[in-house]
Scaffold this motif. Structure first.
Motif, PDB file in Angstrom:
ATOM      1  N   TYR A 187       1.496  -1.765 -10.346  1.00  0.00           N
ATOM      2  CA  TYR A 187       0.698  -0.802 -10.047  1.00  0.00           C
ATOM      3  C   TYR A 187      -0.821  -1.427  -9.876  1.00  0.00           C
ATOM      4  O   TYR A 187      -1.262  -2.277 -11.038  1.00  0.00           O
ATOM      5  CB  TYR A 187       1.013   0.238 -10.594  1.00  0.00           C
ATOM      6  CG  TYR A 187      -0.392   1.567 -10.921  1.00  0.00           C
ATOM      7  CD1 TYR A 187      -0.023   2.648  -9.948  1.00  0.00           C
ATOM      8  CD2 TYR A 187      -1.670   0.869 -11.193  1.00  0.00           C
ATOM      9  CE1 TYR A 187      -0.955   3.126  -9.915  1.00  0.00           C
ATOM     10  CE2 TYR A 187      -2.187   1.768 -10.635  1.00  0.00           C
ATOM     11  CZ  TYR A 187      -2.350   3.354  -9.885  1.00  0.00           C
ATOM     12  OH  TYR A 187      -3.168   4.144  -9.971  1.00  0.00           O
TER      13      TYR A 187
ATOM     14  N   ALA B  29       2.731  -1.596  -6.361  1.00  0.00           N
ATOM     15  CA  ALA B  29       2.010  -0.689  -5.170  1.00  0.00           C
ATOM     16  C   ALA B  29      -0.190  -1.112  -5.322  1.00  0.00           C
ATOM     17  O   ALA B  29      -0.030  -1.677  -6.393  1.00  0.00           O
ATOM     18  CB  ALA B  29       2.194   0.112  -6.209  1.00  0.00           C
TER      19      ALA B  29
ATOM     20  N   PHE C  29       8.538   1.013  -8.238  1.00  0.00           N
ATOM     21  CA  PHE C  29       7.648  -0.769  -8.185  1.00  0.00           C
ATOM     22  C   PHE C  29       7.535  -1.597  -9.508  1.00  0.00           C
ATOM     23  O   PHE C  29       7.877  -1.147 -10.440  1.00  0.00           O
ATOM     24  CB  PHE C  29       5.810  -0.189  -8.001  1.00  0.00           C
ATOM     25  CG  PHE C  29       5.554   0.315  -6.523  1.00  0.00           C
ATOM     26  CD1 PHE C  29       5.758  -0.377  -5.885  1.00  0.00           C
ATOM     27  CD2 PHE C  29       6.140   1.619  -6.229  1.00  0.00           C
ATOM     28  CE1 PHE C  29       5.525   0.289  -4.866  1.00  0.00           C
ATOM     29  CE2 PHE C  29       6.012   2.139  -5.256  1.00  0.00           C
ATOM     30  CZ  PHE C  29       5.611   1.314  -3.842  1.00  0.00           C
TER      31      PHE C  29
ATOM     32  N   GLY D  99       4.115   4.285   1.962  1.00  0.00           N
ATOM     33  CA  GLY D  99       5.060   2.625   0.932  1.00  0.00           C
ATOM     34  C   GLY D  99       6.016   3.134   0.481  1.00  0.00           C
ATOM     35  O   GLY D  99       7.055   2.279  -0.554  1.00  0.00           O
ATOM     36  N   LEU D 100       5.915   4.479  -0.316  1.00  0.00           N
ATOM     37  CA  LEU D 100       7.493   4.794  -1.102  1.00  0.00           C
ATOM     38  C   LEU D 100       8.679   5.036  -0.159  1.00  0.00           C
ATOM     39  O   LEU D 100       9.677   4.639  -0.745  1.00  0.00           O
ATOM     40  CB  LEU D 100       7.194   5.976  -1.562  1.00  0.00           C
ATOM     41  CG  LEU D 100       6.099   6.328  -2.262  1.00  0.00           C
ATOM     42  CD1 LEU D 100       5.626   8.237  -3.485  1.00  0.00           C
ATOM     43  CD2 LEU D 100       6.134   5.993  -4.140  1.00  0.00           C
TER      44      LEU D 100
ATOM     45  N   ILE E 119       4.446   5.916  -9.778  1.00  0.00           N
ATOM     46  CA  ILE E 119       4.692   4.793  -8.919  1.00  0.00           C
ATOM     47  C   ILE E 119       6.129   3.814 -10.208  1.00  0.00           C
ATOM     48  O   ILE E 119       6.433   3.890  -9.140  1.00  0.00           O
ATOM     49  CB  ILE E 119       3.283   4.027  -9.160  1.00  0.00           C
ATOM     50  CG1 ILE E 119       2.296   4.820  -7.935  1.00  0.00           C
ATOM     51  CG2 ILE E 119       3.800   2.571  -8.581  1.00  0.00           C
ATOM     52  CD1 ILE E 119       2.841   5.231  -7.011  1.00  0.00           C
TER      53      ILE E 119
ATOM     54  N   THR F 105      -2.489   1.612  -4.502  1.00  0.00           N
ATOM     55  CA  THR F 105      -2.872   2.893  -4.421  1.00  0.00           C
ATOM     56  C   THR F 105      -4.382   2.977  -4.719  1.00  0.00           C
ATOM     57  O   THR F 105      -4.813   3.049  -5.763  1.00  0.00           O
ATOM     58  CB  THR F 105      -2.035   3.947  -4.981  1.00  0.00           C
ATOM     59  OG1 THR F 105      -1.977   5.729  -5.040  1.00  0.00           O
ATOM     60  CG2 THR F 105      -1.800   2.983  -6.583  1.00  0.00           C
TER      61      THR F 105
ATOM     62  N   ASP G 131       0.827  -1.524  -0.269  1.00  0.00           N
ATOM     63  CA  ASP G 131      -0.042  -0.164   0.053  1.00  0.00           C
ATOM     64  C   ASP G 131       0.776   1.410  -0.086  1.00  0.00           C
ATOM     65  O   ASP G 131       1.776   1.056   0.461  1.00  0.00           O
ATOM     66  CB  ASP G 131      -1.021  -0.126   1.400  1.00  0.00           C
ATOM     67  CG  ASP G 131      -1.463   1.543   1.723  1.00  0.00           C
ATOM     68  OD1 ASP G 131      -2.359   1.859   0.058  1.00  0.00           O
ATOM     69  OD2 ASP G 131      -2.249   1.266   2.769  1.00  0.00           O
ATOM     70  N   VAL G 132       0.957   2.471  -0.991  1.00  0.00           N
ATOM     71  CA  VAL G 132       1.260   3.315  -0.616  1.00  0.00           C
ATOM     72  C   VAL G 132       0.997   4.387   0.297  1.00  0.00           C
ATOM     73  O   VAL G 132       1.752   4.648   0.940  1.00  0.00           O
ATOM     74  CB  VAL G 132       1.347   4.195  -2.113  1.00  0.00           C
ATOM     75  CG1 VAL G 132       1.243   4.868  -2.435  1.00  0.00           C
ATOM     76  CG2 VAL G 132       1.536   3.642  -4.364  1.00  0.00           C
TER      77      VAL G 132
ATOM     78  N   LEU H 249       9.441   1.063  -0.202  1.00  0.00           N
ATOM     79  CA  LEU H 249      10.160   0.862  -1.221  1.00  0.00           C
ATOM     80  C   LEU H 249      11.104   0.958  -1.675  1.00  0.00           C
ATOM     81  O   LEU H 249      12.905   0.036  -2.105  1.00  0.00           O
ATOM     82  CB  LEU H 249       9.601   1.175  -1.844  1.00  0.00           C
ATOM     83  CG  LEU H 249       9.931   0.577  -3.975  1.00  0.00           C
ATOM     84  CD1 LEU H 249       9.482  -1.384  -4.091  1.00  0.00           C
ATOM     85  CD2 LEU H 249       9.167   1.116  -4.906  1.00  0.00           C
TER      86      LEU H 249
END
Ligand code: MN
Length: 135
Positions: free
Chosen positions: A106, A85, A103, A65-66, A98, A87, A57-58, A69
């Motif tokens: 997505y 990801a 990632f 989440g970024l 993303i 989102t 989950d971002v 990562l």
């Protein structure tokens, strides 16, 4: 004997309980899911649990989440983990942004078409399988 061991392990990092329930309903038959509800917990446990794939989950409380990562990619132990990801931000340009973050794929929430989920998971599991990305 634990049947769960026969199935690929997928880690889910998600603070939304409804989405966790949905992911269990969709994925439990084919995969074994482990859920972490925040970034620090995920980073600590991913190093030991060594899943085949991460659904991240971002939008997480605290560390997003970024950042999770970035930290996964910065560690030799977790650098090559396939990460999808999740989102809720379905805005134009988000997909490109993303993917540019690093990632592997997505999925936008809510997950309305489970086949998109199944396809993304299967594609990345093939890539990360024996003789895959790290060969
Ligand atoms: Mn969230």
């Amino acid at each position: 004997m634990d049947r769960a061991l026969d199935r690929p392990l997928i880690a889910v990092v998600e603070d939304n309980e409804d989405n966790c329930v949905l992911l269990h309903a969709l994925l439990d038959e084919q995969y074994h899911l482990v859920v972490y509800t925040n970034g620090p917990e995920a980073l600590e446990r991913l190093r030991h649990d060594r899943p085949a794939l991460v659904l991240l989950d971002v939008s997480l409380p605290g560390m997003d989440g970024l950042e999770v990562l970035r930290r996964l990619r910065a560690s030799p132990t977790t650098r090559d983990l396939p990460v999808i990801a999740l989102t809720a931000h379905a805005m134009a340009g988000d997909r490109e942004r993303i993917l540019a973050e690093g990632f592997d794929d997505y999925l936008s929430k809510p997950i309305l078409d489970e086949h998109l989920l199944f396809a993304a998971v299967a594609r990345l599991l093939v890539r990360s399988g024996p003789g895959g990305a790290q060969a």
